[in-house]
Design a protein around this motif. Structure first.
Motif, PDB file in Angstrom:
ATOM      1  N   GLU A 137      64.311  28.072  39.776  1.00  0.00           N
ATOM      2  CA  GLU A 137      64.552  29.509  39.823  1.00  0.00           C
ATOM      3  C   GLU A 137      65.525  29.846  40.956  1.00  0.00           C
ATOM      4  O   GLU A 137      66.413  30.689  40.794  1.00  0.00           O
ATOM      5  N   HIS A 138      65.391  29.163  42.073  1.00  0.00           N
ATOM      6  CA  HIS A 138      66.290  29.394  43.214  1.00  0.00           C
ATOM      7  C   HIS A 138      67.743  29.067  42.837  1.00  0.00           C
ATOM      8  O   HIS A 138      68.666  29.806  43.195  1.00  0.00           O
ATOM      9  N   VAL A 139      67.946  27.984  42.096  1.00  0.00           N
ATOM     10  CA  VAL A 139      69.293  27.632  41.626  1.00  0.00           C
ATOM     11  C   VAL A 139      69.856  28.759  40.773  1.00  0.00           C
ATOM     12  O   VAL A 139      70.998  29.195  40.973  1.00  0.00           O
ATOM     13  N   ALA A 140      69.073  29.247  39.821  1.00  0.00           N
ATOM     14  CA  ALA A 140      69.539  30.314  38.924  1.00  0.00           C
ATOM     15  C   ALA A 140      69.898  31.575  39.714  1.00  0.00           C
ATOM     16  O   ALA A 140      70.922  32.216  39.447  1.00  0.00           O
ATOM     17  N   ILE A 141      69.085  31.922  40.673  1.00  0.00           N
ATOM     18  CA  ILE A 141      69.352  33.118  41.485  1.00  0.00           C
ATOM     19  C   ILE A 141      70.628  32.915  42.306  1.00  0.00           C
ATOM     20  O   ILE A 141      71.456  33.825  42.410  1.00  0.00           O
ATOM     21  N   LYS A 142      70.820  31.720  42.842  1.00  0.00           N
ATOM     22  CA  LYS A 142      72.001  31.459  43.662  1.00  0.00           C
ATOM     23  C   LYS A 142      73.304  31.572  42.867  1.00  0.00           C
ATOM     24  O   LYS A 142      74.350  31.889  43.445  1.00  0.00           O
ATOM     25  N   ILE A 143      73.264  31.327  41.556  1.00  0.00           N
ATOM     26  CA  ILE A 143      74.498  31.465  40.770  1.00  0.00           C
ATOM     27  C   ILE A 143      74.649  32.865  40.186  1.00  0.00           C
ATOM     28  O   ILE A 143      75.572  33.116  39.420  1.00  0.00           O
ATOM     29  N   GLY A 144      73.735  33.778  40.565  1.00  0.00           N
ATOM     30  CA  GLY A 144      73.899  35.176  40.176  1.00  0.00           C
ATOM     31  C   GLY A 144      72.942  35.712  39.143  1.00  0.00           C
ATOM     32  O   GLY A 144      73.118  36.833  38.656  1.00  0.00           O
ATOM     33  N   MET A 145      71.924  34.955  38.780  1.00  0.00           N
ATOM     34  CA  MET A 145      70.972  35.407  37.764  1.00  0.00           C
ATOM     35  C   MET A 145      69.839  36.198  38.390  1.00  0.00           C
ATOM     36  O   MET A 145      69.573  36.094  39.580  1.00  0.00           O
ATOM     37  N   GLN A 146      69.189  36.958  37.530  1.00  0.00           N
ATOM     38  CA  GLN A 146      67.975  37.651  37.938  1.00  0.00           C
ATOM     39  C   GLN A 146      66.964  37.565  36.803  1.00  0.00           C
ATOM     40  O   GLN A 146      67.328  37.441  35.640  1.00  0.00           O
ATOM     41  N   ARG A 147      65.695  37.612  37.176  1.00  0.00           N
ATOM     42  CA  ARG A 147      64.626  37.522  36.183  1.00  0.00           C
ATOM     43  C   ARG A 147      64.636  38.768  35.308  1.00  0.00           C
ATOM     44  O   ARG A 147      64.699  39.892  35.812  1.00  0.00           O
TER      45      ARG A 147
END
Length: 166
Positions: A137-147
């Motif tokens: 989840e941290h990787v996804a957030i770091k590339i600009g994603m949000q839940r």
């Protein structure tokens, strides 16, 4: 078509010669902690064949990620997934334990995100993640994603979906 090389990584298509490395990766209990079980060698061979079909049908799939000197890091790439009855493009990544926690999954996922923006006629990119997998989840957030939602596709364990517009 491949994502551009990054400062530390290069991408290449996955093939039958990658069976041993991919079997070590996807057969590793730590790497596969949030999957139903580590994959058998036969399941990994099917994984490689699935990616070969993705390359043929879409021009992309999960690629091998390696250092510029050829050290195997894992896989990262793009696959179409059904989420709550909607077909969506997912970025996925697996990194061997000895290379984890160095930002390589983030670097590879960001390159895939940029590839989507530059090369594909797709406006959304998602990541599907087990709710306890904080590293992913941290990787996804770091590339600009949000839940954005939970995946409630029948027959699947609960997973969270992160999304971004590309």
């Amino acid at each position: 078509m491949l994502p551009r090389d990054t400062a530390r990584l290069r991408f290449r298509r996955m093939g039958p010669s990658d069976l041993d490395a991919m079997a070590r990766l996807l057969g590793d209990p730590d790497v596969m902690q949030y999957y139903p079980a580590p994959k058998t060698r036969e399941e990994v061979a099917a994984w490689i064949a699935w990616n070969d079909r993705n390359y043929a049908e879409h021009g992309y799939g999960l690629w091998i990620i390696e250092t510029h000197t050829g050290d195997f890091i894992g896989d990262c790439g793009l696959t179409w997934q059904d989420v709550n009855g909607i077909r969506r493009l997912e970025v996925g990544y697996h990194v061997v334990p000895e290379w984890q926690r160095q930002g390589l999954a983030t670097e590879a996922a960001a390159a895939c995100r940029d590839f989507v923006a530059a090369e594909l006629d797709v406006r959304e990119l998602i990541a599907i993640i087990h709710p306890e997998n904080q590293a992913s989840e941290h990787v996804a957030i770091k590339i600009g994603m949000q839940r954005v939602e939970d995946d409630r596709t029948a027959g699947r364990s609960r997973r969270i979906v992160l999304s971004m517009t590309v």
